[in-house]
Design an enzyme around this catalytic site. Structure first.
Site, PDB file in Angstrom:
ATOM      1  N   ASP A   1      -8.763  -4.891  -6.164  1.00  0.00           N
ATOM      2  CA  ASP A   1      -8.307  -3.930  -5.165  1.00  0.00           C
ATOM      3  C   ASP A   1      -8.318  -2.526  -5.758  1.00  0.00           C
ATOM      4  O   ASP A   1      -7.525  -2.205  -6.643  1.00  0.00           O
ATOM      5  CB  ASP A   1      -6.901  -4.310  -4.696  1.00  0.00           C
TER       6      ASP A   1
ATOM      7  N   HIS B   1      -7.630  -5.628  -0.236  1.00  0.00           N
ATOM      8  CA  HIS B   1      -6.394  -4.850  -0.143  1.00  0.00           C
ATOM      9  C   HIS B   1      -5.440  -5.376   0.926  1.00  0.00           C
ATOM     10  O   HIS B   1      -4.283  -4.956   0.967  1.00  0.00           O
ATOM     11  CB  HIS B   1      -6.735  -3.387   0.148  1.00  0.00           C
TER      12      HIS B   1
ATOM     13  N   SER C   1       0.835  -1.190   0.000  1.00  0.00           N
ATOM     14  CA  SER C   1       0.000   0.000   0.000  1.00  0.00           C
ATOM     15  C   SER C   1       0.885   1.261   0.000  1.00  0.00           C
ATOM     16  O   SER C   1       1.701   1.426  -0.904  1.00  0.00           O
ATOM     17  CB  SER C   1      -0.936  -0.044   1.216  1.00  0.00           C
TER      18      SER C   1
END
Length: 403
Positions: A312, A375, A255
């Protein structure tokens, strides 16, 4: 926000020619296996073949992982999961308790970090803790608030160097790993939302990156140097110490951590004339910069493997992509006046590196998860573990991973 310049020394990536690899199948059923349901921690199984040691440049992406991604080579799978384990350790080591006075810091000492955050011996020794600082100017009352509100600099990851002789022999070189966790503090979330592009460092080539990511990388304070400064100092020290042996630099993150890994890799390759091969293994990363930034990454020799879950949303933001063969968010399909507005607002991004595209929908026990589950790092590791090829997206015999 004052954006400090990234050094401009240009260092093309040069390495000896490496033979193309053929697909390798190892004698293990799954490179990542569950230890016990109780501890819910992950481990990985190494392939004992000499293929990795003899062809490590190929597995670090010197030929852009040609022929290794579809179907997914088992040694590459094991390496992706191994670096994912380093990111998992970064999450385990960070104090996310908002009521804790040590919120946003590392729960373990540097020397015990990997010992306590990992389930097995890695062969790596942590050498540097890394912190990121928010560069947003906030009202003075914020500094008088609770720790979770006032913490401007937070522990974001670590640097570790391979020291075990057997592991060095297995890898074929000494490897330095830099691992970054994802977003944890509210100030990091604020930085994430600053989606407009900004100049990466005044090189004149038009390279631009997301304002918030660059702020977290380059901002410092009177008590905490910038993440950029910490990375440069540690890389310089390591390069001087191990200049007489094969060395690789592998940056990995999830991320926000994936975005910081790409910025740090770019910075390393443009700051050090003698940089060894620099590779990024990215999990669920957002877009980072524009087309010129992508071109400069490629010219510097930075190799990036993006692990992407097509379900995602984070991997499809921020901004828009024009003429980049990306049909999910494509400003090229919008009216011309909208395209001009997008360009004027500095929101035209470009995907970088090579992509390993996976899908939660292809995994029976992940397909019912929501947007947030798509995610999660644990989802990415399980998808890598089970992926075979585009014709066989998920093997039913793959062991389920609990993280």
């Amino acid at each position: 926000m004052r954006v400090s310049a990234i050094a401009v020394t240009f260092n093309p990536f040069t390495s000896p020619a490496t033979p193309k690899l053929t697909q390798t199948q190892c004698s293990f059923p799954s490179p990542l296996q569950l230890i016990t349901p109780e501890n819910q921690q992950l481990s990985w199984t190494h392939c004992n073949s000499d293929q990795l040691a003899n062809n490590w440049l190929e597995y670090q992406g010197i030929n852009n992982w040609e022929g290794l991604l579809d179907p997914l080579d088992d040694i590459l799978r094991s390496e992706i999961l191994r670096y994912g384990h380093f990111v998992e350790a970064a999450y385990r080591a960070c104090d996310f308790d908002a009521s804790s006075p040590s919120f946003g810091s590392c729960k373990f000492s540097k020397n015990s970090l990997l010992t306590r955050a990992c389930t097995r011996e890695t062969g790596y020794k942590p050498t540097k803790n890394l912190r990121a600082t928010c560069g947003i100017q906030l009202p003075a009352w914020v500094d008088r608030g609770p720790t979770w509100l006032s913490t401007r600099s937070s522990w974001i990851g670590y640097v570790a160097i391979c020291q075990d002789k057997d592991e060095i022999a297995r890898l074929g070189r000494r490897d330095l790993a830099i691992a970054f966790r994802g977003t944890a503090t509210w100030l990091e979330w604020l930085e994430n939302l600053r989606a407009t592009l900004t100049d990466v460092g005044g090189r004149g080539g038009g390279a631009m990156v997301e304002s918030g990511f660059l702020s977290l990388y380059t901002s410092g304070s009177a008590t905490c140097p910038s993440l950029q400064q910490m990375v440069r100092e540690e890389i310089g020290r390591v390069l001087e110490m191990y200049s007489d042996e094969p060395l690789s630099l592998t940056l990995t993150g999830h991320s926000l951590g994936a975005a910081l890994a790409i910025l740090a890799a770019y910075d390393i390759n443009t700051s050090f004339n003698n940089a060894p091969p620099v590779t990024v293994i990215s999990f669920g990363g957002p877009r980072v910069g524009n087309h010129n930034f992508r071109r400069e990454l490629e010219q510097s020799g930075t190799k990036i493997l993006r692990i992407v879950n097509s379900d995602d949303l984070i991997t499809r933001v921020p901004g828009f992509v024009m003429n980049n063969h990306d049909t999910t968010v494509n400003a090229a399909g919008l009216p011309s006046w909208v395209q001009r507005r997008v360009e004027d607002a500095q929101l035209v991004y470009a995907d970088v590196g090579q992509e390993l595209k996976l899908s939660s929908r292809e995994c029976p026990h992940l397909s019912k998860g929501g947007m947030a589950a798509c995610h999660e790092l644990s989802t990415y590791l399980e998808l890598v573990n089970g992926f075979v090829s585009s014709n066989c997206p998920f093997r039913t015999t793959a062991d389920r991973i609990l993280c």
